[in-house]
Design a protein around this motif. Structure first.
Motif, short mmCIF file in Angstrom:
data_model
loop_
_atom_site.label_atom_id
_atom_site.label_comp_id
_atom_site.label_asym_id
_atom_site.label_seq_id
_atom_site.Cartn_x
_atom_site.Cartn_y
_atom_site.Cartn_z
N ILE A 156 4.91 -16.21 -7.54
CA ILE A 156 4.90 -15.14 -6.53
C ILE A 156 5.50 -13.86 -7.11
N VAL A 157 6.57 -13.97 -7.88
CA VAL A 157 7.18 -12.78 -8.48
C VAL A 157 6.17 -12.11 -9.43
N LEU A 211 2.89 -12.37 -9.19
CA LEU A 211 1.81 -11.79 -8.38
C LEU A 211 2.25 -10.46 -7.77
N SER A 212 3.54 -10.32 -7.47
CA SER A 212 3.99 -9.03 -6.93
C SER A 212 3.88 -7.94 -7.99
N LEU A 251 0.37 -6.93 -8.07
CA LEU A 251 0.10 -6.02 -6.96
C LEU A 251 0.31 -4.57 -7.41
N MET A 252 1.34 -4.34 -8.23
CA MET A 252 1.61 -2.99 -8.71
C MET A 252 0.54 -2.54 -9.71
N ALA A 264 -1.99 -1.40 -7.59
CA ALA A 264 -1.54 -0.15 -6.97
C ALA A 264 -1.93 1.03 -7.84
N PHE A 283 -5.62 1.65 -7.36
CA PHE A 283 -5.88 2.31 -6.06
C PHE A 283 -5.48 3.78 -6.14
N ALA A 284 -4.30 4.04 -6.74
CA ALA A 284 -3.81 5.41 -6.86
C ALA A 284 -4.81 6.25 -7.65
N PHE A 314 -7.90 6.98 -5.36
CA PHE A 314 -7.67 7.98 -4.31
C PHE A 314 -7.45 9.37 -4.91
N THR A 315 -6.72 9.43 -6.04
CA THR A 315 -6.47 10.74 -6.65
C THR A 315 -7.76 11.36 -7.16
N ALA A 366 -1.85 11.31 -2.96
CA ALA A 366 -2.35 9.93 -2.88
C ALA A 366 -1.58 8.95 -3.77
N VAL A 367 -1.22 9.38 -4.98
CA VAL A 367 -0.55 8.46 -5.90
C VAL A 367 0.77 7.98 -5.32
N THR A 375 0.28 5.62 -2.28
CA THR A 375 -0.17 4.29 -2.71
C THR A 375 0.97 3.54 -3.40
N ALA A 376 1.66 4.23 -4.33
CA ALA A 376 2.70 3.55 -5.10
C ALA A 376 3.85 3.11 -4.21
N LEU A 397 2.62 0.24 -1.77
CA LEU A 397 2.45 -1.07 -2.40
C LEU A 397 3.75 -1.57 -3.02
N LEU A 443 5.09 -5.24 -2.68
CA LEU A 443 5.75 -6.07 -3.70
C LEU A 443 7.00 -6.73 -3.12
N LEU A 494 6.13 -9.27 -0.33
CA LEU A 494 5.58 -10.53 -0.83
C LEU A 494 6.69 -11.47 -1.29
N ILE A 495 7.62 -10.93 -2.10
CA ILE A 495 8.71 -11.78 -2.59
C ILE A 495 9.62 -12.17 -1.43
N TYR A 500 8.03 -14.84 0.67
CA TYR A 500 7.95 -16.16 0.03
C TYR A 500 9.32 -16.82 -0.06
#
Lengths: 219, 133
Positions: A33-34, A36-37, A40-41, A44, A47-48, A51-52, B29-30, B33-34, B37, B41, B44-45, B48
């Motif tokens: 899980i750690v 996977l987090s 996620l970044m 991120a 995604f950034a 969008f930019t 946007a950056v 988003t950062a 999310l 992060l 999520l931790i 869990y």
């Protein structure tokens, strides 16, 4: 979900005196899980970027390029990926029962073991990757490529990195099945492997739902 | 574990608040988003750890103020005694990356070798003749 490590031989000795000794968080699952987090970044950043680039380039290039997307096809492909998360979870339920393979015939779905559910998940994931390759081929033939314009770049980089993650997940499913096949018995170690791979698969699935919403629906 | 989930859930709430404030003051946007999310992060931790804590029927020694050091003795999990596989794994991964600079042929070879390294690494403990771990 099994989220504790227990040792059958140790539990017989210490069950009455101190259950804490055999009841701890599963470090493999927590570690996954750690990790996977941090994944996620990674997404991120993608995604950034998306969008930019959209904000900087202005809406014209997006209006022009998103018209090429085949949304019904992508939606069908997305549905297959989301359903593969469901079949993956049924595989985890089987793994938590320590049931490696089916106890009935192939058509008695309620008697399926982890192997059958994960094999089905693998096929659905492979279908998704195949669908995405077909989609790329169609888009390239309509002259939207990685280097054609800014939209092409961000579209292929975001969906491409996701596709690579799905492919990695497919390899992970093969490895789980191979490990279970090679192990003499199905125990906590095998169940943990199956569970953490399912965490990854659900994560990749959720990221795709977010990507699909951003790229295909919101545009 | 209790401290852990409270800490990470608190961080998630903090990031969520900062994301909203940043959005309202006209952030780009950056950053949105950062920050958003980053909240993901932490959430999520945090989720869990909370979930794992809830699943355990007992209070962990680290959360029990009256616990003794000896309460946390016992089996922690399975750890590999030693393995040589991380070495070929790191090497082939490096080669796959270097191949992007040198030429695709190297990446293709390295990816094949990488798959062998991964298989060797993860299948080490499930040999047909099972060791005593």
């Amino acid at each position: 979900m099994t989220s504790h490590v227990s040792n059958p031989s140790a539990s017989r000795q210490t069950e009455q005196s101190n259950p804490a000794k055999v009841n701890r968080p599963n470090i493999v699952a927590v570690g996954t899980i750690v990790w996977l987090s941090s994944e996620l970044m990674f997404f991120a950043a993608l995604f950034a970027m998306y969008f930019t680039t959209r904000a900087v380039q202005g809406p014209e290039i997006w209006l022009e390029s998103t018209g090429l997307l085949n949304i019904p096809f992508a939606a069908a492909n997305t549905t297959v990926l989301v359903l593969s998360s469901v079949t993956c979870q049924f595989g985890v339920f089987a793994a938590e029962r320590f049931q490696a393979k089916r106890s009935g015939t192939l058509f008695q779905i309620q008697k399926w073991g982890m192997r059958e559910w994960f094999a089905l998940t693998f096929l659905m994931g492979a279908f998704f990757v195949g669908g995405q390759i077909y989609e790329y081929a169609t888009l390239v033939s309509e002259s939207l490529t990685l280097s054609s314009n800014a939209y092409g770049s961000v579209f292929y980089i975001t969906t491409g990195f996701h596709g690579m993650h799905v492919t990695g997940g497919l390899i992970a499913f093969l490895i789980v099945m191979l490990r279970v096949f090679r192990a003499k018995k199905f125990g906590h170690s095998q169940a943990t492997t199956a569970i953490v791979v399912s965490y990854y698969w659900h994560f990749v699935d959720i990221v795709w739902i977010a990507l699909f919403s951003a790229i295909y629906l919101i545009k | 574990m209790k401290t852990g989930w409270i800490l990470f859930t608190g961080l998630a709430v903090f990031y969520a608040l900062v994301t909203v404030i940043y959005w309202l003051v006209g952030g780009e946007a950056v950053g949105i988003t950062a920050l958003g999310l980053s909240g993901g992060l932490a959430a999520l931790i945090g989720f869990y750890l909370w979930f794992t804590n809830k699943q355990l029927s007992n209070v962990l020694p680290e959360d029990n103020i009256k616990a003794e050091i000896s309460d946390s003795a016992g089996e922690l999990g399975f750890y590999s005694p030693h393995s040589w596989w991380p070495l070929p794994l790191a090497f082939t991964m490096t080669m796959a990356g270097v191949g992007l600079l040198v030429g695709w042929w190297l990446t293709l070879i390295a990816v094949g070798a990488l798959l062998i390294s991964i298989l060797g690494f993860v299948l080490e403990y499930e040999k047909p003749v099972r060791s005593s771990h």
